[in-house]
Design an enzyme around this catalytic site. Structure first.
Site, PDB file in Angstrom:
ATOM      1  N   GLN A 101     -17.814   4.740  31.738  1.00  0.00           N
ATOM      2  CA  GLN A 101     -19.088   4.793  31.014  1.00  0.00           C
ATOM      3  C   GLN A 101     -20.110   5.597  31.832  1.00  0.00           C
ATOM      4  O   GLN A 101     -21.202   5.869  31.343  1.00  0.00           O
ATOM      5  CB  GLN A 101     -19.637   3.383  30.770  1.00  0.00           C
ATOM      6  CG  GLN A 101     -18.689   2.496  29.979  1.00  0.00           C
ATOM      7  CD  GLN A 101     -19.147   1.052  29.982  1.00  0.00           C
ATOM      8  OE1 GLN A 101     -19.973   0.628  29.151  1.00  0.00           O
ATOM      9  NE2 GLN A 101     -18.628   0.286  30.916  1.00  0.00           N
ATOM     10  N   ASN A 102     -19.745   5.948  33.044  1.00  0.00           N
ATOM     11  CA  ASN A 102     -20.672   6.627  33.954  1.00  0.00           C
ATOM     12  C   ASN A 102     -20.694   8.135  33.698  1.00  0.00           C
ATOM     13  O   ASN A 102     -19.719   8.699  33.210  1.00  0.00           O
ATOM     14  CB  ASN A 102     -20.287   6.362  35.419  1.00  0.00           C
ATOM     15  CG  ASN A 102     -20.272   4.882  35.738  1.00  0.00           C
ATOM     16  OD1 ASN A 102     -20.898   4.079  35.035  1.00  0.00           O
ATOM     17  ND2 ASN A 102     -19.524   4.501  36.752  1.00  0.00           N
ATOM     18  N   VAL A 103     -21.811   8.754  34.029  1.00  0.00           N
ATOM     19  CA  VAL A 103     -21.993  10.192  33.770  1.00  0.00           C
ATOM     20  C   VAL A 103     -22.151  10.972  35.081  1.00  0.00           C
ATOM     21  O   VAL A 103     -22.546  12.118  35.087  1.00  0.00           O
ATOM     22  CB  VAL A 103     -23.248  10.408  32.871  1.00  0.00           C
ATOM     23  CG1 VAL A 103     -23.068   9.733  31.518  1.00  0.00           C
ATOM     24  CG2 VAL A 103     -24.524   9.906  33.557  1.00  0.00           C
ATOM     25  N   HIS A 119     -19.301   8.307  27.908  1.00  0.00           N
ATOM     26  CA  HIS A 119     -20.719   8.577  27.647  1.00  0.00           C
ATOM     27  C   HIS A 119     -21.123   9.956  28.127  1.00  0.00           C
ATOM     28  O   HIS A 119     -22.308  10.209  28.361  1.00  0.00           O
ATOM     29  CB  HIS A 119     -21.601   7.506  28.334  1.00  0.00           C
ATOM     30  CG  HIS A 119     -21.467   6.156  27.702  1.00  0.00           C
ATOM     31  ND1 HIS A 119     -21.743   4.988  28.371  1.00  0.00           N
ATOM     32  CD2 HIS A 119     -21.038   5.783  26.475  1.00  0.00           C
ATOM     33  CE1 HIS A 119     -21.539   3.953  27.564  1.00  0.00           C
ATOM     34  NE2 HIS A 119     -21.104   4.403  26.408  1.00  0.00           N
ATOM     35  N   CYS A 127     -28.953  22.793  24.833  1.00  0.00           N
ATOM     36  CA  CYS A 127     -30.165  22.971  24.036  1.00  0.00           C
ATOM     37  C   CYS A 127     -29.888  22.456  22.623  1.00  0.00           C
ATOM     38  O   CYS A 127     -28.915  22.872  21.985  1.00  0.00           O
ATOM     39  CB  CYS A 127     -30.524  24.464  23.982  1.00  0.00           C
ATOM     40  SG  CYS A 127     -32.005  24.770  22.980  1.00  0.00           S
ATOM     41  N   CYS A 147     -34.385  25.837  28.182  1.00  0.00           N
ATOM     42  CA  CYS A 147     -33.391  26.830  27.735  1.00  0.00           C
ATOM     43  C   CYS A 147     -34.060  28.205  27.732  1.00  0.00           C
ATOM     44  O   CYS A 147     -35.294  28.307  27.724  1.00  0.00           O
ATOM     45  CB  CYS A 147     -32.949  26.447  26.318  1.00  0.00           C
ATOM     46  SG  CYS A 147     -31.814  27.619  25.572  1.00  0.00           S
ATOM     47  N   ALA A 231     -17.184  -3.551  44.635  1.00  0.00           N
ATOM     48  CA  ALA A 231     -16.085  -2.687  44.183  1.00  0.00           C
ATOM     49  C   ALA A 231     -15.440  -1.938  45.347  1.00  0.00           C
ATOM     50  O   ALA A 231     -14.198  -1.887  45.450  1.00  0.00           O
ATOM     51  CB  ALA A 231     -16.614  -1.703  43.146  1.00  0.00           C
TER      52      ALA A 231
HETATM   53  N1  APR Z   1     -19.486  -3.800  42.843  1.00  0.00           N
HETATM   54  C1  APR Z   1     -19.026  -4.334  41.687  1.00  0.00           C
HETATM   55  N2  APR Z   1     -19.821  -4.595  40.605  1.00  0.00           N
HETATM   56  C2  APR Z   1     -21.137  -4.307  40.728  1.00  0.00           C
HETATM   57  C3  APR Z   1     -21.693  -3.755  41.919  1.00  0.00           C
HETATM   58  C4  APR Z   1     -20.805  -3.519  43.003  1.00  0.00           C
HETATM   59  N3  APR Z   1     -21.236  -2.999  44.171  1.00  0.00           N
HETATM   60  N4  APR Z   1     -23.035  -3.599  41.724  1.00  0.00           N
HETATM   61  C5  APR Z   1     -23.297  -4.022  40.470  1.00  0.00           C
HETATM   62  N5  APR Z   1     -22.172  -4.447  39.868  1.00  0.00           N
HETATM   63  C6  APR Z   1     -22.005  -4.957  38.501  1.00  0.00           C
HETATM   64  C7  APR Z   1     -23.156  -5.764  37.963  1.00  0.00           C
HETATM   65  O1  APR Z   1     -22.999  -7.144  38.291  1.00  0.00           O
HETATM   66  C8  APR Z   1     -23.027  -5.525  36.445  1.00  0.00           C
HETATM   67  O2  APR Z   1     -22.171  -6.496  35.865  1.00  0.00           O
HETATM   68  O3  APR Z   1     -21.905  -3.819  37.653  1.00  0.00           O
HETATM   69  C9  APR Z   1     -22.353  -4.154  36.346  1.00  0.00           C
HETATM   70  C10 APR Z   1     -23.273  -3.062  35.851  1.00  0.00           C
HETATM   71  O4  APR Z   1     -23.665  -3.391  34.546  1.00  0.00           O
HETATM   72  P1  APR Z   1     -24.721  -2.469  33.781  1.00  0.00           P
HETATM   73  O5  APR Z   1     -25.864  -2.200  34.669  1.00  0.00           O
HETATM   74  O6  APR Z   1     -24.950  -3.101  32.435  1.00  0.00           O
HETATM   75  O7  APR Z   1     -23.974  -1.071  33.601  1.00  0.00           O
HETATM   76  P2  APR Z   1     -22.844  -0.715  32.556  1.00  0.00           P
HETATM   77  O8  APR Z   1     -22.004  -1.908  32.225  1.00  0.00           O
HETATM   78  O9  APR Z   1     -22.134   0.473  33.077  1.00  0.00           O
HETATM   79  O10 APR Z   1     -23.709  -0.291  31.270  1.00  0.00           O
HETATM   80  C11 APR Z   1     -23.010   0.269  30.166  1.00  0.00           C
HETATM   81  O11 APR Z   1     -25.146   0.812  29.172  1.00  0.00           O
HETATM   82  O12 APR Z   1     -27.273   1.631  29.296  1.00  0.00           O
HETATM   83  C12 APR Z   1     -25.988   1.940  28.962  1.00  0.00           C
HETATM   84  O13 APR Z   1     -25.110   4.106  28.915  1.00  0.00           O
HETATM   85  C13 APR Z   1     -25.452   3.069  29.787  1.00  0.00           C
HETATM   86  O14 APR Z   1     -23.157   3.442  30.458  1.00  0.00           O
HETATM   87  C14 APR Z   1     -24.212   2.487  30.446  1.00  0.00           C
HETATM   88  C15 APR Z   1     -23.875   1.320  29.538  1.00  0.00           C
END
Ligand code: APR
Length: 249
Positions: A101-103, A119, A127, A147, A231
């Site tokens: 989900q990361n960019v 994502h 543009c 642009c 992680a």
């Molecule tokens: N190691 C493991 N887990 C971690 C760490 C770490 N060092 N730091 C934070 N986390 C966990 C948090 O506990 C949380 O459950 O990572 C998770 C991050 O959750 P979110 O902030 O909601 O991010 P994400 O799940 O990727 O969001 C999904 O939401 O806003 C949109 O497009 C955006 O891709 C994103 C989507």
């Protein structure tokens, strides 16, 4: 925890098809804040005002106030051992694909070869008017970047209200519905449709392994093996446990 890591390593080693689903938590140790933890992006910027395609179209200058902060962090971020650990599992032939989900492009920079960017990717910008596309490193320090036609550029990432790229959606569904093990790393599971991937894999009979610093809505619902902690530490331990099972060890 040692037993849980051993169980997870065996599930991955003996699985005929393993995939990963990652979220912002896997990149926190690379210096990129996540969205929903204390101090996360959506605590400081209201996602309704900064995270929707409607907000970008009505007031791109305002949204670029947030994007400028994120771009600064992305430019400096480097893969951490969680990214390189997943890349190592792919090198060992034990991880077929990473759905992220990361960019931030950190999986590719961390050596992963099969990455589905659910994502999009912030490394390119487009543009919305003339559809020209630019690499982020070919643009100067001007904020907001424009642009050649004069309009403000949008990063090639999925804002709320935008569709998931159809290929990413299809490939992810096919992988989730046929995998035997799913490794979920650093996602809250709050956002659809990405959060349907664990359920799809569970229904297909896959073993669900979850790595997170705290339990999530997925933990009590689909997760079979919960590895609580950072992680970078847990993926490193998981990979070395898998390597001890490997035949030539
Ligand atoms: N190691 C493991 N887990 C971690 C760490 C770490 N060092 N730091 C934070 N986390 C966990 C948090 O506990 C949380 O459950 O990572 C998770 C991050 O959750 P979110 O902030 O909601 O991010 P994400 O799940 O990727 O969001 C999904 O939401 O806003 C949109 O497009 C955006 O891709 C994103 C989507």
């Amino acid at each position: 925890m040692k037993n849980a890591i051993k169980k997870a390593a065996q599930a991955i080693f003996y699985s005929t098809k393993t995939i990963a689903l990652t979220g912002a938590g896997i990149s926190v140790e690379s210096g990129i804040p996540d969205f929903r933890s204390p101090g996360g992006l959506w605590e400081r910027y209201n996602p309704i005002e900064y995270g929707t395609i409607g907000a970008f179209q009505t007031n791109p200058e305002k949204v670029w106030q947030m994007l400028q902060e994120v771009s600064y962090l992305l430019a400096r971020a480097r893969p951490n051992p969680a990214h390189t650990g997943l890349g190592k599992l792919q090198e060992l032939g034990l991880l077929q694909a990473i759905i992220t989900q990361n960019v931030d492009n950190l999986h590719r920079e961390g050596g992963a070869t099969s990455v589905i960017e659910y994502h999009g990717n912030a490394k390119t910008l487009s543009c919305l008017w003339c559809e020209q596309r630019y690499n982020s490193d070919e643009l100067g320090a001007q904020i907001p970047p424009r642009c050649s036609c004069g309009k403000i550029l949008k990063p090639d990432v999925v804002f709320f209200g935008e569709p998931i790229p159809i290929r990413a959606l299809q490939e992810s569904y096919e992988l989730a519905s046929s995998c035997r093990a799913l490794l979920i790393v650093g996602t809250s599971g709050e956002v659809t449709p990405a959060n349907t991937i664990p359920e799809t894999a569970k229904r297909a009979g896959a073993t669900i392994i979850e790595v997170n610093v705290e339990p999530t809505i997925l933990t009590g619902y689909v997760t079979d093996i919960f590895l609580q902690g950072k992680a970078s530490e847990l993926i490193t331990e998981l990979v070395s446990e898998v390597e001890t099972i490997m035949p030539n060890n």
